[in-house]
Write a protein that holds these residues in place. Structure first.
Motif, mmCIF file in Angstrom:
data_model
loop_
_atom_site.group_PDB
_atom_site.id
_atom_site.type_symbol
_atom_site.label_atom_id
_atom_site.label_comp_id
_atom_site.label_asym_id
_atom_site.label_seq_id
_atom_site.Cartn_x
_atom_site.Cartn_y
_atom_site.Cartn_z
ATOM 1 N N GLU A 70 0.696 -1.192 -0.126
ATOM 2 C CA GLU A 70 -0.095 0.097 0.080
ATOM 3 C C GLU A 70 1.035 1.102 0.061
ATOM 4 O OE1 GLU A 70 -1.852 -3.473 1.356
ATOM 5 O OE2 GLU A 70 -0.166 -2.394 2.435
ATOM 6 N N ALA A 71 2.086 0.993 0.108
ATOM 7 C CA ALA A 71 2.936 2.397 0.259
ATOM 8 C C ALA A 71 2.785 3.192 1.283
ATOM 9 C CB ALA A 71 3.076 2.995 -1.220
ATOM 10 N N THR A 72 2.252 2.516 2.510
ATOM 11 C CA THR A 72 1.946 3.403 3.595
ATOM 12 C C THR A 72 3.291 3.196 4.701
ATOM 13 O OG1 THR A 72 0.968 1.503 4.577
ATOM 14 C CG2 THR A 72 -0.545 3.291 3.513
ATOM 15 N N LYS A 73 4.035 2.018 4.388
ATOM 16 C CA LYS A 73 5.021 1.760 5.398
ATOM 17 C C LYS A 73 6.470 1.338 4.425
ATOM 18 C CE LYS A 73 2.563 -0.519 9.128
ATOM 19 N NZ LYS A 73 2.497 -1.742 9.824
ATOM 20 N N ALA A 74 7.611 1.896 4.968
ATOM 21 C CA ALA A 74 8.809 1.527 4.477
ATOM 22 C C ALA A 74 9.643 0.992 5.563
ATOM 23 C CB ALA A 74 9.584 2.982 3.696
ATOM 24 N N ALA A 75 10.689 0.306 5.204
ATOM 25 C CA ALA A 75 11.449 -0.473 6.042
ATOM 26 C C ALA A 75 13.088 -0.405 5.177
ATOM 27 C CB ALA A 75 11.134 -1.855 6.314
ATOM 28 N N THR A 76 14.027 -0.148 6.201
ATOM 29 C CA THR A 76 15.572 -0.096 5.671
ATOM 30 C C THR A 76 16.170 -1.056 6.659
ATOM 31 O OG1 THR A 76 15.624 2.040 6.948
ATOM 32 C CG2 THR A 76 15.099 2.058 4.491
ATOM 33 N N ALA A 77 17.571 -1.390 5.813
ATOM 34 C CA ALA A 77 18.449 -2.288 6.442
ATOM 35 C C ALA A 77 19.811 -1.643 6.347
ATOM 36 C CB ALA A 77 18.421 -3.539 5.990
ATOM 37 N N ALA A 78 20.782 -1.432 7.403
ATOM 38 C CA ALA A 78 21.667 -0.555 7.474
ATOM 39 C C ALA A 78 22.910 -1.107 8.104
ATOM 40 C CB ALA A 78 21.198 0.882 7.935
ATOM 41 N N ALA A 79 24.060 -0.553 7.877
ATOM 42 C CA ALA A 79 25.388 -0.696 8.409
ATOM 43 C C ALA A 79 25.599 -0.126 9.743
ATOM 44 C CB ALA A 79 26.607 -0.124 7.639
ATOM 45 N N ASP A 80 24.512 0.447 10.318
ATOM 46 C CA ASP A 80 24.562 0.950 11.676
ATOM 47 C C ASP A 80 24.006 -0.151 12.663
ATOM 48 O OD1 ASP A 80 22.081 1.231 11.221
ATOM 49 O OD2 ASP A 80 21.867 3.199 11.390
ATOM 50 N N PHE A 81 23.862 -1.322 12.184
ATOM 51 C CA PHE A 81 23.730 -2.290 13.063
ATOM 52 C C PHE A 81 21.930 -2.409 13.336
ATOM 53 C CE2 PHE A 81 27.656 -4.109 15.080
ATOM 54 C CZ PHE A 81 28.258 -3.852 13.910
ATOM 55 N N THR A 82 21.063 -1.506 12.432
ATOM 56 C CA THR A 82 20.012 -1.438 12.605
ATOM 57 C C THR A 82 18.832 -1.605 11.481
ATOM 58 O OG1 THR A 82 19.498 0.823 12.167
ATOM 59 C CG2 THR A 82 20.373 0.315 14.328
ATOM 60 N N ALA A 83 17.770 -2.026 11.888
ATOM 61 C CA ALA A 83 16.647 -2.092 10.671
ATOM 62 C C ALA A 83 15.581 -0.926 11.537
ATOM 63 C CB ALA A 83 15.981 -3.333 10.292
ATOM 64 N N LYS A 84 15.099 -0.050 10.247
ATOM 65 C CA LYS A 84 14.157 0.935 10.648
ATOM 66 C C LYS A 84 12.837 0.838 9.848
ATOM 67 C CE LYS A 84 17.550 4.433 11.997
ATOM 68 N NZ LYS A 84 17.226 4.663 13.668
ATOM 69 N N VAL A 85 11.844 1.122 10.662
ATOM 70 C CA VAL A 85 10.356 1.026 9.947
ATOM 71 C C VAL A 85 10.035 2.513 9.958
ATOM 72 C CG1 VAL A 85 7.918 0.126 10.023
ATOM 73 C CG2 VAL A 85 9.932 -1.348 10.755
ATOM 74 N N TRP A 86 9.410 2.895 8.746
ATOM 75 C CA TRP A 86 8.867 4.258 8.480
ATOM 76 C C TRP A 86 7.699 4.456 8.265
ATOM 77 C CZ3 TRP A 86 13.650 7.682 9.048
ATOM 78 C CH2 TRP A 86 14.689 6.780 9.052
ATOM 79 N N ASP A 87 6.932 5.856 8.446
ATOM 80 C CA ASP A 87 5.845 6.037 7.978
ATOM 81 C C ASP A 87 6.112 6.465 6.541
ATOM 82 O OD1 ASP A 87 3.620 7.686 6.978
ATOM 83 O OD2 ASP A 87 2.727 7.365 9.123
#
Length: 329
Positions: A70-87
């Motif tokens: 639905e393109a309401t949520k995004a998620a990212t994976a990174a080298a800072d040892f985190t995954a983030k979920v975004w609006d």
């Protein structure tokens, strides 16, 4: 009459673009997210490449990015040892999921309630996004870093590719590997097609197609150069691939014959995906740009407009296109 492929160039990133993903088709069109080593994933309108916003918060290279349907949520994976979920509508950070090492891959379930992650600590994790304080489910088995992890079979199974030169199919409930495929080179990319349950993978110069449920081989195609990514058209009549030689290759899926190839990037191609309507495909490169390519050259779509000369007196007359040369963030 010659038809010239004229890609739209989307600039704004300052380092190599290493992953991209499209949303499903929404009432507002469809959207494109890109992951980049500059640590600033970007959201764009999918059919035009127009920049919408940048997700700010990571403190290292972003290796993976995805949108829910639905393109309401995004998620990212990174080298800072985190995954983030975004609006994805406001751009606000919703959750930060701490890991023990670099995170390389993120993938939502179809209902967007769970997030699958994988990375350098060799463990798959399933987060219940409705219970962010709860510990994730963990699935271990790979012996080296996980490069990509995807839900499949109505989110009842998981496909993972790792630097240990294997792809593994897991049962979500038992957390056991159902089947393992081994290769003579590390798998560079993996795409799952729910319609038809097809798995597209690349390793070395090979593009291979498997039945996702059983991991039975369907067919392989060898390319002229090392391939980093490939994508199958939604209608499954052809596929595109790109890699080390800066070129994009288009193949007939049935005959496996090369249909065309062309250059546009100024560095190796790292990621490649068709849009959900199949009208274009997006590529991300070492050169720091995203490029959008028309599936049917000559069709008026998005920012592409076909301009015919008033008089076509020669068989060699060209059909010209006038998209903007560059779309900046």
């Amino acid at each position: 009459m010659a038809m010239r492929q004229t890609p739209l160039t989307c600039s704004g990133h300052t380092r190599p673009v290493v992953d991209l993903a499209f949303s499903g088709i929404t009432p507002y069109g469809y959207f494109l997210i890109s992951a980049c080593k500059d640590g600033k994933p970007m959201l764009r309108q999918g059919d035009t490449g127009d920049w919408i916003g940048t997700f700010l918060g990571h403190k290292g290279a972003v290796w993976g990015a995805t949108l829910n349907k639905e393109a309401t949520k995004a998620a990212t994976a990174a080298a800072d040892f985190t995954a983030k979920v975004w609006d994805a509508i406001t751009g606000d950070e919703v959750l930060t999921l701490a890991h023990k090492h670099i995170v390389k891959s993120v993938n939502f379930t179809q209902d967007s309630n769970c997030l699958l992650t994988g990375g350098n600590d060799k463990v798959l994790r399933i987060y219940d996004l409705s219970k962010p304080e709860a510990e994730p489910q963990e699935i271990a088995g790979h012996t080296t870093a996980i490069k990509k992890a995807l839900w499949c079979n109505n989110d009842q199974q998981i496909l993972s590719a790792a630097e240990d030169k294997t792809i593994r199919l897991w049962d979500k409930n038992t957390k056991e590997a159902v089947k393992t495929l081994s290769f003579d080179a590390s798998v560079s990319s993996m795409e799952y097609i729910p319609d038809g349950e097809i798995l597209v993978i690349t390793y070395g110069r090979t593009i291979a197609f498997y039945k996702a449920h059983s991991l039975d081989l369907i067919k392989t195609v060898d390319a002229p150069a090392s391939i980093h990514s490939a994508s199958l058209h939604p209608e499954k009549d052809f596929f595109v691939a790109g890699g080390d030689d800066f070129k994009l290759y288009k193949y007939d899926y049935t005959t496996r014959e090369e249909m065309e190839s062309y250059k546009g990037h100024f560095g190796p191609i790292h990621c490649l995906r068709f849009s959900p309507d199949g009208e274009l495909y997006a590529s991300g490169s070492e050169d720091g740009t995203l490029r959008l390519w028309q599936t049917a050259v000559g069709k008026t779509y998005g920012l592409w407009k076909c301009v015919l000369p008033e008089e076509l007196s020669s068989e060699n007359s060209e059909v010209l296109y006038c998209p903007p040369a560059e779309i900046k963030a």
